[in-house]
Write an enzyme that holds these catalytic residues in place. Sequence first.
Site, mmCIF file in Angstrom:
data_model
loop_
_atom_site.group_PDB
_atom_site.id
_atom_site.type_symbol
_atom_site.label_atom_id
_atom_site.label_comp_id
_atom_site.label_asym_id
_atom_site.label_seq_id
_atom_site.Cartn_x
_atom_site.Cartn_y
_atom_site.Cartn_z
ATOM 1 N N GLU A 1 0.745 -1.263 0.126
ATOM 2 C CA GLU A 1 0.097 -0.030 0.004
ATOM 3 C C GLU A 1 1.170 1.352 0.103
ATOM 4 O O GLU A 1 0.810 2.026 0.922
ATOM 5 C CB GLU A 1 -0.932 0.039 1.252
ATOM 6 C CG GLU A 1 -2.042 -0.974 0.977
ATOM 7 C CD GLU A 1 -2.971 -1.293 2.212
ATOM 8 O OE1 GLU A 1 -2.919 -0.547 3.156
ATOM 9 O OE2 GLU A 1 -3.510 -2.623 2.392
ATOM 10 N N HIS B 1 -17.230 -10.817 6.625
ATOM 11 C CA HIS B 1 -15.802 -10.145 6.677
ATOM 12 C C HIS B 1 -15.118 -10.890 7.872
ATOM 13 O O HIS B 1 -15.547 -11.221 9.106
ATOM 14 C CB HIS B 1 -15.938 -8.808 7.219
ATOM 15 C CG HIS B 1 -14.786 -7.933 7.349
ATOM 16 N ND1 HIS B 1 -14.300 -7.137 8.505
ATOM 17 C CD2 HIS B 1 -13.819 -7.903 6.617
ATOM 18 C CE1 HIS B 1 -13.188 -6.664 8.414
ATOM 19 N NE2 HIS B 1 -12.979 -6.968 7.193
ATOM 20 N N HIS B 2 -13.974 -11.166 7.521
ATOM 21 C CA HIS B 2 -12.968 -11.798 8.505
ATOM 22 C C HIS B 2 -11.642 -11.202 8.496
ATOM 23 O O HIS B 2 -10.562 -11.041 8.033
ATOM 24 C CB HIS B 2 -12.396 -13.332 8.094
ATOM 25 C CG HIS B 2 -13.551 -14.216 8.192
ATOM 26 N ND1 HIS B 2 -13.197 -15.515 7.377
ATOM 27 C CD2 HIS B 2 -14.619 -14.384 8.607
ATOM 28 C CE1 HIS B 2 -14.572 -16.367 7.560
ATOM 29 N NE2 HIS B 2 -15.549 -15.327 8.200
ATOM 30 N N GLU C 1 -4.645 -6.651 2.502
ATOM 31 C CA GLU C 1 -3.422 -6.848 3.093
ATOM 32 C C GLU C 1 -3.069 -8.175 2.494
ATOM 33 O O GLU C 1 -2.409 -9.258 3.397
ATOM 34 C CB GLU C 1 -3.235 -6.870 4.719
ATOM 35 C CG GLU C 1 -3.559 -5.280 5.125
ATOM 36 C CD GLU C 1 -5.057 -5.146 5.184
ATOM 37 O OE1 GLU C 1 -5.644 -4.195 4.677
ATOM 38 O OE2 GLU C 1 -5.595 -5.879 5.603
ATOM 39 N N GLU D 1 -9.624 3.717 0.734
ATOM 40 C CA GLU D 1 -9.698 4.070 2.147
ATOM 41 C C GLU D 1 -8.726 5.330 2.611
ATOM 42 O O GLU D 1 -8.927 6.057 3.380
ATOM 43 C CB GLU D 1 -9.297 2.824 2.971
ATOM 44 C CG GLU D 1 -8.076 2.178 2.717
ATOM 45 C CD GLU D 1 -7.618 0.728 3.504
ATOM 46 O OE1 GLU D 1 -8.739 0.075 3.846
ATOM 47 O OE2 GLU D 1 -6.737 0.357 3.820
HETATM 48 C C1 NOJ Z 1 -7.943 -2.589 6.131
HETATM 49 C C2 NOJ Z 1 -8.897 -2.880 4.789
HETATM 50 O O1 NOJ Z 1 -8.238 -2.675 3.690
HETATM 51 C C3 NOJ Z 1 -10.063 -2.294 5.232
HETATM 52 O O2 NOJ Z 1 -10.912 -2.335 3.835
HETATM 53 C C4 NOJ Z 1 -11.005 -2.630 6.294
HETATM 54 O O3 NOJ Z 1 -12.121 -1.914 6.475
HETATM 55 C C5 NOJ Z 1 -10.045 -2.581 7.669
HETATM 56 N N1 NOJ Z 1 -8.589 -3.211 7.247
HETATM 57 C C6 NOJ Z 1 -10.495 -3.399 8.536
HETATM 58 O O4 NOJ Z 1 -10.629 -4.719 8.367
HETATM 59 CA CA CA Z 2 -5.699 -2.209 3.592
#
Ligand code: NOJ
Ligand code: CA
Length: 707
Positions: A177, A416-417, A487, A511
Site C-alpha cells: 500500500e 468479513h474476517h 493486506e 480508504e
Molecule cells: C483494512 C482494509 O483494507 C479495510 O478495507 C478494512 O475496513 C480494515 N482493514 C478493517 O478490516
Molecule cells: Ca488495506
Amino acid sequence: MRIWVSIVLLSISFFSCQNESQLVLTSSSPNTNVEVDFNVNQEGKPFYLVKFKNKVVVDTSYLGFEFKDIPSLEKNFKVKNTTTQSFNETWQMPWGEQLDVVNNYNELKIELEETSELNRKLNIVFKVYDDGIGFRYEFPEQNKFEGDVLIKEEHTEFNLTEDYKTFWIPGDWDIYEHLYSTTKLSEIDAKSYIPKTNLAQSYIPENAVNTPVTMVGKDGLHLSFHEASLLDYSGMTLKVDTENFNLKSNLVGSENRDYKVKQSLPFNTPWRTIQITDNAPDLIASNLIVNLNEPNKLGDVSWFTPMKYTGVWWEMHLGKSTWDYGMEMVDGKWTDTGKAHGKHGATTENVKRFIDFSAKNNIKGVLVEGWNTGWERWIGFEDREGVFDFVTTYPDYDLDEVTSYAKEKGVEIIMHHETSAATQTYEKQQDTAYALMQKYGMHAVKSGYVGKIIPKGEYHHGQYMVNQYNNAAIKAASYEVAVNAHEPIKATGLRRTYPNIISREGLRGQEFNAWSGDGGNPPEHLPIVAFTRMLAGPIDFTPGIFNIKFDEYRKDNQVNTTLAQQLALYVVIYSPVQMAADLVEHYEANPKPLQFIRDVGVDWKESIVLNGEVGDYVTIARQERETDNWFVGSITDENARTITLNFDFLEEGQTYDAVIYKDGEKAHWDNNPLDIKIEELQINKNSNLTIKLAEGGGFAISLIKTK
Ligand code: NOJ
Ligand code: CA
C-alpha cells in the site's frame, strides 16, 4: 466449454554450434516478435537473453540459486537435453474481463546437469508468448540433495539495456500500500521512500521494488516484470542496481530462519514474467499472467456470481461509526459490561438500511464489517491471538435476522474476517468460520491481515504467509466460499486455478482518501495502477465515492478525483466484486449519477483497451456477458485532456441508448469535483464522440441495446 489444444513438437534451433560452449538455444513467440536465447558460458553458468523485434531487451542475465549449508547451483552446468513444443488453446474464464482466453506460446525446456561431482539437476522452462515471456526453474526428483531444499536466495537477473522511465513501489516485505514513484531506473531509491501506511507494518530492507513494476522506453517499448503462480514459495522483490540497469530477484525472508524458501523435491518455482509490448494498452490486454497458471482445479464455481456490493465500511473509515461496540475482556471472554458507546456501525438496523438500498438499486451484495466481537483489541496490541473468533456477534447484530431479511430482498451478505494478522487463530477457526457461512448461504468473504504478522518474525509476503493465503482460499472453496483478501499477497493469476480467489487489495485503495495523513491518493494514482498493479489481477479498490469532500466527517481529507471519474472506475478497474462504497444517504442525494452504478455490469464477455499512456490516462470498453451491453470508462491524471472515441467495437446494425456521465465545464478534482454533466443520445458502430476530461477527471458511458 470450448478448448482447442494443439501440441506440436518442434526441432531445436542450434545457432553457431562449432563447439558445445557456443551452443545457443532459442525459441520465438508464435508471431516471432519475442525471442529468448539460452546458453551456458565457459564456466557453465546458465544465462538467457530476450529480444523484442530483434532488439535486445534483456541482455545476458545469469540464473542460479544459493542454499543453506550446501554449494550454490550457479555454474559447472552442461545442457543434458532440450525439448520444445508449441501450444495453442482457448480456455474460458468462469468470470472475468473476458470469456475466451487464447493461450498460445512456444516452449523451450532445458535440462541442466552439473559437471562437478555434485551432479545435481536443474531444469529451466521458457514459455515465449507474443506479449512476453515466462520462465521457471524445475527441481526434478533426484538423490543429490539431502532432505529439504533450503533456498537462501534465488539469483535471477534481468539485465536491462536502457534507463527506462519506471513506475514503482518499494520492495516492502509487508505491504504493497504505497504510492507509486515515477523515476528513471537509475534513480530508483526505495530506501528513502517514506511509507505512509497507517494500518500495517512496513519493512523495506533493500533498494528493491515490488512487482508488477512497469517501464517505458524512449522508443515506446513497454515492459512489466512480475511473477505467475506463486505457490509454496516466497514473494519476489527485484533489487535494483541503478548503475547497470540490472534487476535481481530478492526473495522475501523471515526473521525466524536463515533461509527464505523450504521445499522438497520435486518442485517448481513460480514463473518469472516479463510482459513486452510496444504500447501501453497492450499491457492491460495481456493475459500472460493467467495463462501461466494451471487450469481450473475447482470445477464449477457458479455458486459465486460476480456482484456489485455496498456495505458498512466507508462510515467507519470516515469516523461516522466504529467497528467496535465497547465490550471488555473479562476472564478471557468478551463481555458487555455496559460500556457500549453507541457508535457501533454493524447493527441489525443499519445493515437492513444497506440491504434495502442495494435491493432497490440492482446491487447484489452487502458487506458487514465490525459484526463480530474483538474489535476493541484488533490493532496496536502485541498479543492478538484469540481476540477474534469469526462466529460470535456483538449484542446489537442479529445474524439470523439479517441474513433472512437479505434473502427475502434478493441480496447476499458478504462475510468479513479481519484476522489482524493473528494467523494461527485464523487457521484454527477457519473450518468453523466457513461452516457458519455455508449455513447462512454466504458465498463470499473479505479477509484482512492488518498489522505485524503473528508469529513474530514472519512477513506478509514470505513463504509462510503465501501458504496462509493460499491454504485459506483452498479450504474456503470446499465450503463454497470465495475470497477477497486485504493486506494480501500479490495476485499472480492463481484465480485461473482457484477461481474462488476473486479479488484482493494489495495497493493503496480508496480508504487512504478517508484518513491518510498525506492527503490520500493523488490524481495520477489510478492511471498508474491500471498499468502496474492491475496487470497482476482483480482489484478491490472500492470506487463510487459521491461525497468527494466529506467535510462533515473529515475536513482535511477528500477523494482526489471528480465524481465522473468515480463512475469511470467501475469499468477501468477490474474486479468481479465491485463496491459502491459511499454512504446510503450520499447516494440517495444523487440519483442521477447513481443510475450508472445501477446499470454497470461486473462480468465481461470482452474488454478492449481503447487508449492510454502509463501514468497519464486510460480508456477501457467492456461488454457485459449477460446482456451484451457495453460500458466505457476513461480516467485521467492531474491533467485535463480531450479524448476522441470511435465505437467500431459495437455490433453491426445495432443502435444503443447511451448515457454519458462526463466532467462538467468547470469540473476539477479539487476546486469543483461534483460538476458532472449527464447526456443521453443514440450511438452506433459509426459514431464518434469527443469528450473533455477535467483535471483528475474522467467519464463513464453506458450503452444499452435499443429495444
Ligand atoms: C483494512 C482494509 O483494507 C479495510 O478495507 C478494512 O475496513 C480494515 N482493514 C478493517 O478490516
Ligand atoms: Ca488495506
